[in-house]
Design a protein around this motif. Structure first.
Motif, PDB file in Angstrom:
ATOM      1  N   PRO A   1       0.820  -1.214   0.000  1.00 43.24           N
ATOM      2  CA  PRO A   1       0.000   0.000   0.000  1.00 43.24           C
ATOM      3  C   PRO A   1       0.859   1.272   0.000  1.00 43.24           C
ATOM      4  N   ARG A   2       0.311   2.347  -0.530  1.00 47.58           N
ATOM      5  CA  ARG A   2       1.065   3.606  -0.657  1.00 47.58           C
ATOM      6  C   ARG A   2       1.562   4.104   0.696  1.00 47.58           C
ATOM      7  N   TYR A   3       0.727   3.998   1.726  1.00 46.46           N
ATOM      8  CA  TYR A   3       1.105   4.432   3.068  1.00 46.46           C
ATOM      9  C   TYR A   3       1.474   3.246   3.977  1.00 46.46           C
ATOM     10  N   GLY A   4       1.662   2.083   3.404  1.00 48.06           N
ATOM     11  CA  GLY A   4       2.020   0.927   4.203  1.00 48.06           C
ATOM     12  C   GLY A   4       0.835   0.350   4.964  1.00 48.06           C
ATOM     13  N   CYS A   5       1.137  -0.340   6.060  1.00 52.16           N
ATOM     14  CA  CYS A   5       0.106  -1.012   6.870  1.00 52.16           C
ATOM     15  C   CYS A   5       0.076  -0.415   8.268  1.00 52.16           C
ATOM     16  N   LEU A   6      -1.105  -0.044   8.733  1.00 52.09           N
ATOM     17  CA  LEU A   6      -1.293   0.506  10.074  1.00 52.09           C
ATOM     18  C   LEU A   6      -1.979  -0.535  10.950  1.00 52.09           C
ATOM     19  N   ASN A   7      -1.415  -0.738  12.130  1.00 53.14           N
ATOM     20  CA  ASN A   7      -1.962  -1.713  13.069  1.00 53.14           C
ATOM     21  C   ASN A   7      -2.612  -1.014  14.251  1.00 53.14           C
ATOM     22  N   ILE A   8      -3.772  -1.502  14.666  1.00 57.13           N
ATOM     23  CA  ILE A   8      -4.428  -1.021  15.885  1.00 57.13           C
ATOM     24  C   ILE A   8      -4.117  -2.029  16.974  1.00 57.13           C
ATOM     25  N   HIS A   9      -3.302  -1.635  17.945  1.00 57.34           N
ATOM     26  CA  HIS A   9      -2.854  -2.573  18.984  1.00 57.34           C
ATOM     27  C   HIS A   9      -3.410  -2.147  20.333  1.00 57.34           C
ATOM     28  N   ALA A  10      -3.978  -3.105  21.071  1.00 55.58           N
ATOM     29  CA  ALA A  10      -4.686  -2.815  22.321  1.00 55.58           C
ATOM     30  C   ALA A  10      -3.757  -2.820  23.528  1.00 55.58           C
ATOM     31  N   SER A  11      -2.739  -1.968  23.495  1.00 56.83           N
ATOM     32  CA  SER A  11      -1.882  -1.753  24.669  1.00 56.83           C
ATOM     33  C   SER A  11      -1.136  -0.445  24.469  1.00 56.83           C
ATOM     34  N   LEU A  12      -0.431  -0.026  25.517  1.00 56.57           N
ATOM     35  CA  LEU A  12       0.416   1.163  25.430  1.00 56.57           C
ATOM     36  C   LEU A  12       1.840   0.697  25.135  1.00 56.57           C
ATOM     37  N   LEU A  13       2.115   0.509  23.863  1.00 52.31           N
ATOM     38  CA  LEU A  13       3.418  -0.004  23.440  1.00 52.31           C
ATOM     39  C   LEU A  13       4.546   0.889  23.954  1.00 52.31           C
ATOM     40  N   PRO A  14       5.700   0.251  24.328  1.00 50.83           N
ATOM     41  CA  PRO A  14       6.101  -1.134  24.044  1.00 50.83           C
ATOM     42  C   PRO A  14       5.646  -2.177  25.079  1.00 50.83           C
ATOM     43  N   ARG A  15       4.794  -1.772  26.030  1.00 52.31           N
ATOM     44  CA  ARG A  15       4.286  -2.752  26.992  1.00 52.31           C
ATOM     45  C   ARG A  15       3.224  -3.612  26.323  1.00 52.31           C
ATOM     46  N   TRP A  16       3.331  -4.896  26.538  1.00 53.50           N
ATOM     47  CA  TRP A  16       2.391  -5.897  26.049  1.00 53.50           C
ATOM     48  C   TRP A  16       2.303  -5.959  24.519  1.00 53.50           C
ATOM     49  N   ARG A  17       3.463  -6.134  23.903  1.00 59.26           N
ATOM     50  CA  ARG A  17       3.475  -6.553  22.506  1.00 59.26           C
ATOM     51  C   ARG A  17       2.969  -8.003  22.450  1.00 59.26           C
ATOM     52  N   GLY A  18       2.347  -8.386  21.336  1.00 58.56           N
ATOM     53  CA  GLY A  18       1.988  -9.787  21.184  1.00 58.56           C
ATOM     54  C   GLY A  18       0.500 -10.073  21.256  1.00 58.56           C
ATOM     55  N   ALA A  19       0.175 -11.331  21.576  1.00 54.57           N
ATOM     56  CA  ALA A  19      -1.137 -11.907  21.289  1.00 54.57           C
ATOM     57  C   ALA A  19      -2.259 -11.528  22.249  1.00 54.57           C
ATOM     58  N   ALA A  20      -1.967 -11.342  23.538  1.00 57.22           N
ATOM     59  CA  ALA A  20      -3.056 -11.199  24.517  1.00 57.22           C
ATOM     60  C   ALA A  20      -2.840  -9.988  25.431  1.00 57.22           C
ATOM     61  N   PRO A  21      -2.749  -8.781  24.861  1.00 58.09           N
ATOM     62  CA  PRO A  21      -2.418  -7.611  25.682  1.00 58.09           C
ATOM     63  C   PRO A  21      -3.492  -7.229  26.687  1.00 58.09           C
ATOM     64  N   ILE A  22      -4.766  -7.463  26.373  1.00 58.44           N
ATOM     65  CA  ILE A  22      -5.833  -7.069  27.297  1.00 58.44           C
ATOM     66  C   ILE A  22      -5.829  -7.974  28.525  1.00 58.44           C
ATOM     67  N   HIS A  23      -5.790  -9.293  28.299  1.00 58.04           N
ATOM     68  CA  HIS A  23      -5.714 -10.240  29.422  1.00 58.04           C
ATOM     69  C   HIS A  23      -4.520  -9.926  30.313  1.00 58.04           C
TER      70      HIS A  23
END
Length: 309
Positions: free
Chosen positions: A99-121
C-alpha cells in the motif's frame, strides 16, 4: 482513502464499521478462513467475515500470505493503506510495502508494553493501572513499529477482559479514523527500548484458581480470564465452577473456605474475594444469588483441591 481491511474477531468489527461510516473505500477485507465450530462442527466464518458480507464487501481468507500469488493479488488492489487489527497472520515484507502508506496496526496496549497476542488479558492479570490503544506503522518485527497515535484508559476494579475489550475496540475505531484524516501530518514516534513486555497467548492451564494465593491476585485472575477461558475451581473435588466476576474483601479463613453466602465470599491466602458471577457446565453465567438457588453451596465448604489449589 482506498483501504484494505485485515481483521478477524469481534474486536475488529467496530473498526471496519467505523471506516465504512467515515466514507472510506474498502477495496477488500482479509480475515481468517472459516473454521469448524459449535456442536455440529460446521465451518463458521469469523465475525469480520460475516459483517463484511453483510456490508456487501469483497472478502478474502487466504491460509497464508507468503506465496507470490497471494502477494500479487494483494498488491493488485492498489490500496492507499492497509488497516490491520487482530488479523491473525504474519504479514510478509512484500505485503507491508504494497500500500502507498504501508500497513497501520491497531494494537490494544500502550506499546512497548504488552506486545503480542493477549495484551488485554495480560494487563489485567499483571495489575496494570492503565492500558490503551496505539496506532502503529507496521514493520517486520512483532509490534515494534513507530507509533502514530496513542490514547490511554484506566483499568478499574470492575473491569474484566470482556469489558476492557469492548472499550478498547471502540477506542481503536475512533483513533484509526482520526489517524487517516491527518495521516500526512502525523509524526511516527519510535517505541522506547525500555519497558518492553510480551503478552503471551493465554492457555487453559492458567485458568485453575489456587486459593492459597493473595486475594488481589485471585481477583485479577478471575477478571483477567473472563469470559474466556474463565478461571475455575472445584467443589467437592468434582464439580467445576467458573468464576467470572469478583471483588476483593477482607474476611479471613482457610484458603478456599466459603466464609459467607451473602455475599458469596471465599477466603484466600491473604484476604478474600466476593464472587459475583459464576457458571457451571451446560449453564449460562449467573449472578451469585441465582447460582446459589440452583446449586446450594454451604458456608464452611472448601473450594479447590487439596490445600485450596
Amino acid at each position: 482513502m482506498k483501504i484494505v481491511f485485515m481483521g478477524s474477531p469481534d474486536f475488529s468489527v467496530p473498526v471496519l464499521e467505523a471506516l465504512v461510516h467515515a466514507g472510506h473505500e474498502i477495496a477488500c477485507v482479509y480475515c481468517q478462513p472459516p473454521r469448524p465450530a459449535g456442536r455440529g462442527k460446521k465451518d463458521r466464518p469469523t465475525a469480520v467475515h460475516a459483517r463484511a458480507e453483510a456490508l456487501g464487501l469483497a472478502v478474502r481468507h487466504p491460509v497464508s500470505l507468503r506465496d507470490e500469488a497471494a502477494q500479487a493479488e494483494f498488491a493488485a488492489l492498489e490500496a492507499d493503506v492497509a488497516v490491520v487489527v487482530a488479523y491473525g497472520l504474519i504479514l510478509p515484507q512484500a505485503v507491508l510495502d504494497a500500500p502507498r502508506y504501508g500497513c497501520l496496526n491497531i494494537h490494544a496496549s500502550l506499546l512497548p508494553r504488552w506486545r503480542g497476542a493477549a495484551p488485554i488479558h495480560r494487563a489485567i492479570l499483571a495489575g496494570d493501572l492503565e492500558t490503551g490503544v496505539c496506532i502503529m506503522q507496521m514493520e517486520a518485527g512483532l509490534d515494534t513499529g513507530p507509533v502514530l497515535l496513542r490514547e490511554s484508559t484506566e483499568i478499574t476494579a470492575q473491569d474484566t477482559t470482556a469489558r476492557l475489550h469492548d472499550r478498547l475496540s471502540e477506542m481503536g475505531a475512533r483513533l484509526i479514523v482520526e489517524a487517516l484524516q491527518d495521516l500526512d501530518a502525523l509524526t511516527p514516534v519510535p517505541q522506547s527500548a525500555e519497558g518492553v513486555t510480551y503478552a503471551e497467548k493465554i492457555t487453559k492451564d492458567e485458568a485453575q484458581l489456587d486459593w492459597r494465593k493473595p486475594a488481589a491476585e485471585i481477583d485479577r485472575q478471575i477478571r483477567g480470564l473472563s469470559p474466556f477461558p474463565g478461571a475455575w475451581t472445584l467443589h467437592g473435588g468434582e464439580t467445576r465452577i467458573k468464576c467470572l466476576m469478583s471483588r476483593e474483601a477482607e474476611a479471613s479463613g482457610a484458603p478456599g473456605e466459603i466464609v459467607s453466602l451473602n455475599p458469596l465470599t471465599i477466603a484466600c491466602g491473604e484476604g478474600s474475594v466476593v464472587l459475583e458471577s459464576l457458571q457451571r457446565a451446560g449453564k449460562g453465567a449467573q449472578t451469585a444469588e441465582v447460582f446459589l438457588r440452583g446449586y446450594p453451596l454451604q458456608r464452611g465448604d472448601v473450594l479447590g483441591g487439596k490445600g485450596g489449589a
